[in-house]
Write a protein that holds these residues in place. Structure first.
Motif, mmCIF file in Angstrom:
data_model
loop_
_atom_site.group_PDB
_atom_site.id
_atom_site.type_symbol
_atom_site.label_atom_id
_atom_site.label_comp_id
_atom_site.label_asym_id
_atom_site.label_seq_id
_atom_site.Cartn_x
_atom_site.Cartn_y
_atom_site.Cartn_z
ATOM 1 N N ALA A 94 0.822 -1.216 0.000
ATOM 2 C CA ALA A 94 0.000 0.000 0.000
ATOM 3 C C ALA A 94 0.853 1.262 0.000
ATOM 4 C CB ALA A 94 -0.929 -0.002 1.219
ATOM 5 N N ILE A 126 -1.454 2.582 -3.076
ATOM 6 C CA ILE A 126 -2.546 3.547 -2.892
ATOM 7 C C ILE A 126 -2.082 4.838 -2.225
ATOM 8 C CG2 ILE A 126 -4.329 1.776 -2.791
ATOM 9 C CD1 ILE A 126 -4.284 2.127 0.283
ATOM 10 N N ARG A 150 -2.562 10.299 0.041
ATOM 11 C CA ARG A 150 -1.434 10.060 -0.863
ATOM 12 C C ARG A 150 -0.277 10.994 -0.521
ATOM 13 N NH1 ARG A 150 -5.976 9.400 -4.467
ATOM 14 N NH2 ARG A 150 -5.993 11.644 -4.883
ATOM 15 N N HIS A 201 -10.469 2.201 -0.436
ATOM 16 C CA HIS A 201 -9.607 1.015 -0.521
ATOM 17 C C HIS A 201 -10.066 0.030 0.542
ATOM 18 C CE1 HIS A 201 -5.996 -1.381 -1.272
ATOM 19 N NE2 HIS A 201 -5.869 -1.483 0.032
ATOM 20 N N TRP A 231 -9.786 -2.675 3.388
ATOM 21 C CA TRP A 231 -8.849 -3.224 4.356
ATOM 22 C C TRP A 231 -9.558 -4.390 5.042
ATOM 23 C CZ3 TRP A 231 -3.904 -1.474 4.568
ATOM 24 C CH2 TRP A 231 -3.646 -0.238 3.973
ATOM 25 N N THR A 281 -9.012 -0.399 9.053
ATOM 26 C CA THR A 281 -8.093 0.533 8.398
ATOM 27 C C THR A 281 -7.006 0.993 9.356
ATOM 28 O OG1 THR A 281 -9.991 1.323 7.125
ATOM 29 C CG2 THR A 281 -7.987 2.644 7.039
ATOM 30 N N LYS A 323 -7.608 9.864 5.187
ATOM 31 C CA LYS A 323 -8.832 9.766 4.384
ATOM 32 C C LYS A 323 -10.001 10.479 5.067
ATOM 33 C CE LYS A 323 -9.009 7.951 1.001
ATOM 34 N NZ LYS A 323 -8.682 8.411 -0.360
#
Length: 453
Positions: A51, A57, A316, A375, A377, A381, A389
Motif C-alpha cells: 500500500a 494507494i 497520498r 480502498h 482493508w 483501516t 482519508k
C-alpha cells in the motif's frame, strides 16, 4: 552563580519559571495510549508495504498527471506542516527500529513531553555552550552570515536537535527562531533588564509566544477553531493527564498527518524554479546562499503576495516521500523502507495501534464508509491512513483534520500544555502576547519574521 565569559556575563542555566534543567526528567519520558482498551489492528506487513510503496494507494505520482496545476492544493500555506514537524521534534524523539522488535511498553521518548523549545535551547549556555555565542552567551551562535546554524569542520550542524537539519524548511524555521531569540535579547537589554536575567527572560518570552502560536494559530487551522475552543474550555475527553506523556495514537498516527501535506515541488524565492523536497532540498550540510528560503514563499505574511499552498490531505504522499534519499533513511535492506508511507504504516503495526474504525466508534463518531476510504482493508483501516482519508472526506476536502484525527491532535497538544506547570496555560491562562504583531492577533508570521526586522 554567574560566570564571566568573553565580553558579556554568561547567563545562568535556569529560567525564571519555565524550563529549568533541574525540572527535566532524569531519564527518557514514556509513551502511553489514549485508548488502552482497544485491541491492536494486526495487519499483514506485506499488505502495508504494498500500500505504501511505489505505485501503491499512498503514492500520489500515478494520479498527479490527471490533475490540473494546483489541483491538490489546500487552502493553508505550504509552511504549516513544517512548523508541525518542529513541534513534533520538540516533544518526541524515538530511535526504535522501523521493522519492529521493540516492545511498545518499553519505548522511551528522549524528549521531555513539553512544548518548551528544548529543540532550540538544549541545556542552555552552561550545559550546551557550543550552541551559544562565546562573546555573548545570552545569544545563539549563528553561521558566519547569520543565515545558517553554525557547523563543525565537517559541515555537521551545531544544533539543539539534528533532525531540524534534515531539509531546508525545518532548518530555515529553526534559524528564524534562533534569530528571534537574539532579537528579544536586544530588546530586553535596551529596556534595562539586568544582564544576569536577560537569557532567562528571552527564553521565557520566546517559549510563551511559541506556545500561544500553537494554540491560537496552528491548531485552529489544523483542527478547527470550535474544537480548540471546546478543549480549552472543557479539557480533554480522552487525554487529560496530570503527568505528561505522548500517546502512541498521536505520535504514530494522527500527528503524522503532515506527511500528506508535503507539496510535490516548492519555489524558494519569487520567480525561482520549483523543485521537490527530496533530494533537492535535503539537509545535513552547509546552506549555500543560492539555496536560502524566503519564508514568505511558504507562509502568508502581511505585505507580501500569497504563499504557495500545502498539498491537500487525501491519503497520498508526494513522490519525493515515497522514495526518500539515503541521507534521510540510512542504508536499508528493503527498498520499500525508503517510502515514508511504508514507514508510517509499519510504525502503526509495530506499536500495535487500533484501527481507525475502532477509535471512531469509541469517540462516538460514525466510521468512514467504504466509498470514503476508497480502498478495502480486510480487518480494519490502519489509523494513520484512516486519519488522512477522514480529512479528505470530513475535513473540508482535505484542508484540515477530521473529527477523529483533529480531536487526538487537539487534546494531546493542549493536554501537554495543561500538564506542564511552567506553560503559559498553567501559569497564566489569560496571558496575551507582548511582542509586536502585524495584525490584531499575534501569529506565527510575526514570530518567524521578527529576527529579520
Amino acid at each position: 552563580m554567574t560566570i564571566s565569559h568573553g565580553s558579556h556575563l554568561a547567563a545562568r542555566d535556569h529560567c525564571l519559571s519555565l524550563v529549568r534543567s533541574v525540572d527535566r526528567p532524569t531519564g527518557a519520558a514514556r509513551y502511553g495510549r489514549m485508548f488502552p482498551d482497544l485491541a491492536p489492528l494486526g495487519t499483514d506487513p506485506q499488505l502495508l508495504m504494498r500500500a505504501g510503496d511505489t505505485g501503491g494507494i499512498c503514492d500520489a505520482a500515478p494520479v498527479l498527471d490527471s490533475l490540473a496545476p494546483g489541483g491538490d492544493d489546500a487552502t493553508g500555506a505550504a509552511g504549516w506542516p513544517f512548523f508541525g514537524q518542529l513541534i513534533a521534534h520538540d516533544i518526541t524523539a524515538d530511535r526504535s527500529a522501523i521493522d519492529g522488535g521493540a516492545d511498545p511498553a518499553a519505548l522511551r521518548n528522549a524528549r521531555a513531553p513539553k512544548l518548551n523549545l528544548e529543540m532550540l535551547y538544549s541545556d542552555g549556555p552552561v550545559g550546551s555552550p557550543f550552541l551559544y555565542d562565546v562573546g555573548d552567551p545570552a545569544k545563539f551562535l549563528l553561521g558566519p552570515d547569520g543565515g545558517d546554524v553554525p557547523r563543525n569542520q565537517q559541515g555537521t550542524a551545531l544544533i539543539g536537535d539534528p533532525r531540524n537539519d534534515v531539509h531546508l524548511f525545518s532548518l530555515s524555521l529553526h534559524v528564524a527562531l534562533l534569530r528571534t531569540h537574539n532579537r528579544i535579547v536586544d530588546w530586553l537589554r535596551d529596556g534595562g533588564v539586568p544582564a544576569t536575567e536577560v537569557f532567562d527572560r528571552a527564553r521565557v518570552a520566546l517559549t510563551r509566544h511559541y506556545q500561544w502560536v500553537v494554540v491560537h494559530d496552528f491548531l485552529p487551522r489544523l483542527v478547527g477553531g470550535d474544537l480548540v475552543a471546546e478543549v480549552l474550555a472543557s479539557g480533554g475527553r480522552w487525554f487529560a493527564p496530570t503527568e505528561a506523556f505522548i500517546p502512541l495514537e498521536f505520535a504514530d498516527a494522527a500527528y503524522r498527518y503532515g506527511h500528506g501535506q508535503i507539496r510535490h515541488t516548492y519555489r524558494l524565492r519569487e520567480g525561482g524554479s520549483a523543485v521537490p523536497l527530496f533530494p533537492d532540498l535535503v539537509g545535513f550540510g552547509p546552506l549555500p546562499l543560492d539555496r536560502r528560503l524566503d519564508l514568505t514563499q511558504i507562509f502568508d505574511v502581511p505585505g507580501h503576495p500569497a504563499a504557495q499552498r500545502a498539498k491537500r490531505l487525501d491519503g497520498r504522499l508526494a513522490a519525493s516521500l515515497i522514495g526518500l534519499p539515503e541521507q534521510v533513511t540510512g542504508a536499508v535492506e528493503t527498498s520499500a523502507y525508503r517510502s515514508l508511507a511504508v514507514r508510517d504504516l509499519l510504525r502503526g503495526e509495530t506499536t500495535k495501534l487500533p484501527s481507525g474504525e475502532a477509535v471512531a466508534k469509541v469517540m462516538g463518531v460514525k466510521p468512514l464508509t467504504a466509498e470514503e476510504l476508497g480502498h478495502p482493508w480486510p480487518q480494519g483501516t490502519p489509523l494513520w491512513f484512516y486519519i488522512l482519508k477522514e480529512a479528505e472526506s470530513r475535513g473540508d476536502n482535505g484542508d484540515r483534520l477530521g473529527p477523529v484525527g483533529g480531536r487526538i491532535v487537539a487534546e494531546v497538544l493542549i493536554g501537554l500544555l495543561r500538564a506542564d506547570p511552567a506553560s503559559y496555560l498553567s501559569l497564566e491562562a489569560d496571558w496575551r502576547p507582548t511582542l509586536p504583531a502585524a495584525a490584531d492577533e499575534f501569529a506565527l508570521a510575526d514570530l518567524i519574521t521578527m529576527g529579520t526586522a
